[in-house]
Design a protein around this motif. Structure first.
Motif, PDB file in Angstrom:
ATOM      1  N   MET A 217       0.823  -1.223   0.000  1.00  0.00           N
ATOM      2  CA  MET A 217       0.000   0.000   0.000  1.00  0.00           C
ATOM      3  C   MET A 217       0.851   1.265   0.000  1.00  0.00           C
TER       4      MET A 217
ATOM      5  N   ILE B  20      -4.385   2.634   6.125  1.00  0.00           N
ATOM      6  CA  ILE B  20      -5.222   3.432   5.218  1.00  0.00           C
ATOM      7  C   ILE B  20      -5.490   4.808   5.827  1.00  0.00           C
TER       8      ILE B  20
ATOM      9  N   VAL C 209      -6.665   4.962  -0.511  1.00  0.00           N
ATOM     10  CA  VAL C 209      -6.782   3.531  -0.826  1.00  0.00           C
ATOM     11  C   VAL C 209      -8.248   3.170  -0.695  1.00  0.00           C
TER      12      VAL C 209
ATOM     13  N   ASN D 290     -10.990   0.508   0.003  1.00  0.00           N
ATOM     14  CA  ASN D 290     -11.125  -0.784   0.673  1.00  0.00           C
ATOM     15  C   ASN D 290     -12.457  -1.416   0.289  1.00  0.00           C
TER      16      ASN D 290
ATOM     17  N   PHE E 196      -8.305  -4.293  -2.444  1.00  0.00           N
ATOM     18  CA  PHE E 196      -7.944  -2.887  -2.222  1.00  0.00           C
ATOM     19  C   PHE E 196      -7.549  -2.283  -3.558  1.00  0.00           C
TER      20      PHE E 196
END
Length: 421
Positions: free
Chosen positions: A170, A198, A208, A210, A216
């Protein structure tokens, strides 16, 4: 290797809970990837946080440490200035920085010590094969050397080994030229840690999406934006003092965010279900001496609480079962085996299962010599167990608390703990 002797004594008083190690790692990385200057306030330079800050400095990021804050001059374009990153014993540092290293295209080596050398990285090895990234390791162990460029795409990641792999991806994927997806191929455990990632990224301007923790979606060409950030108190460290209050006298834990996304905030619900007298206010939690009873504790979302909850179970009426905790076998030590071994030494009635522990509670424990297993959470949990021992406890290699909580023994004494080094 320092050993300490603790004479049984109740703990009582007010304590400022140290800042969240999980959030400190994330804030340092997000600030480092931002163009501009960020100030991260309320930070403790534990061994793990030192490893992450030094790792980020390897990418050309300027970091100035002060007493309890850190000034970071970040870069959106990383330039490798040191190609060997020592992660010490920090799994977060290793797993978070590997994808970031792959933004540089340069050859980077990661080394570590203790149990980190053998902690699994297979999730990344599969990704390296899919992406054509060169890597070599020492028969599956550190040191690991990687060379290649991370490319946008779809990444398939198991969710039941460690959420750290997902967090690592991420951090890096928003900086790529195209959009990416992370597809979770098993049930995701430790969702709270993903929530922290996040949330921290969003505070630094990166989004991001979800989709029910199964997928994701991460747009490329995003930019981290520098900001000032204060790290909130750590519920995984507060847990030791909450249980100390329940076993001993009365401990008030201050500087906690009761709206926190930390998964270890679960400690509050768990001890209440066990019958503990815990008062929750806007900015503190007060744990009062109480007789607790055994329950079934699902540790899948709060694995770091297993050591201290084992201690509370050993001193509660009836039987406590800890389930869905198999992942804690691959932490700094095998924490199920460690807690079974050390609690049994001081007289607890405890047995190990494949994924947890069965603990039949007693009103007190004996005391004796126990080992920390080179694991900060084992040392801290056994220190709290001393409150209800009939004889002193001696903990070997007690200095291991530096990994996450360098001031632990000082705070233990401040609350009335009787320690001889």
């Amino acid at each position: 290797m320092k050993n300490i002797k603790i004479t049984p004594s109740p703990l009582k008083g007010d304590i400022n809970i140290p800042p969240s190690k999980s959030l400190a790692h994330r804030a340092v990385i997000c600030a480092g990837l931002s163009s501009g200057i960020s100030n991260i306030d309320n930070i403790i330079f534990s061994e793990d946080i030192k490893a992450t800050t030094m790792g980020m400095e390897s990418f050309g990021i300027e970091i100035n440490r002060k007493d309890e804050s850190i000034n970071i001059k970040g870069k959106s374009q990383l330039k490798l200035i040191k190609n060997n990153i020592n992660c010490n014993e920090s799994g977060s540092t290793l797993r978070f920085l590997i994808p970031i290293a792959l933004l540089t295209g340069e050859e980077v080596s990661f080394e570590g010590r203790g149990k980190l050398v053998s902690r699994p990285l297979d999730v990344y090895y599969e990704m390296f094969k899919d992406q054509g990234i060169e890597y070599k390791n020492n028969n599956g162990q550190l040191p690991l050397t990687v060379k290649g460029i991370l490319k946008p795409g779809t990444f398939y990641v198991k969710g039941n080994i460690s959420s750290q792999f997902i967090t690592g991806l991420m951090f890096a994927l928003p900086l790529l030229a195209g959009d990416s997806k992370i597809m979770v191929t098993t049930e995701l455990e430790s969702k709270g840690y993903i929530d922290l990632t996040i949330d921290c990224m969003s505070k630094f301007g990166v989004k991001v999406e979800n989709k029910d923790y199964k997928e994701f979606y991460i747009k490329g060409n995003q930019n981290y934006i520098s900001r000032n950030y204060r790290v909130e108190g750590d519920f995984s460290q507060a847990a030791f003092w909450i249980v100390a209050g329940i076993l001993g006298a009365n401990v008030k834990c201050k500087d906690l965010n009761l709206k926190s996304l930390q998964g270890d905030k679960a400690i509050l619900n768990i001890v209440k279900e066990m019958g503990a007298n815990v008062k929750v206010s806007k900015d503190f939690v007060e744990a009062c001496e109480s007789q607790t009873k055994g329950i079934v504790i699902d540790a899948s979302e709060c694995p770091d609480l297993v050591p201290i909850l084992s201690v509370l179970g050993a001193l509660s009426e009836g039987t406590t079962r800890i389930i869905n905790a198999e992942r804690v076998r691959i932490k700094e030590c095998d924490r199920l085996k460690a807690m079974k071994t050390e609690l049994a030494k001081v007289g607890a009635d405890i047995e190990e299962t494949q994924d947890g522990l069965i603990i039949r509670g007693k009103s007190s424990l004996k005391g004796g010599v126990v080992d920390s297993w080179n694991d900060h959470r084992i040392a801290m949990a056994m220190a709290v167990a001393s409150i209800k021992c009939e004889e002193p406890i001696i903990i070997t290699n007690s200095e291991v608390v530096k990994k996450s909580y360098p001031e632990f023994w000082k705070d233990f004494k401040m609350l009335g703990g009787i320690i001889d080094e």
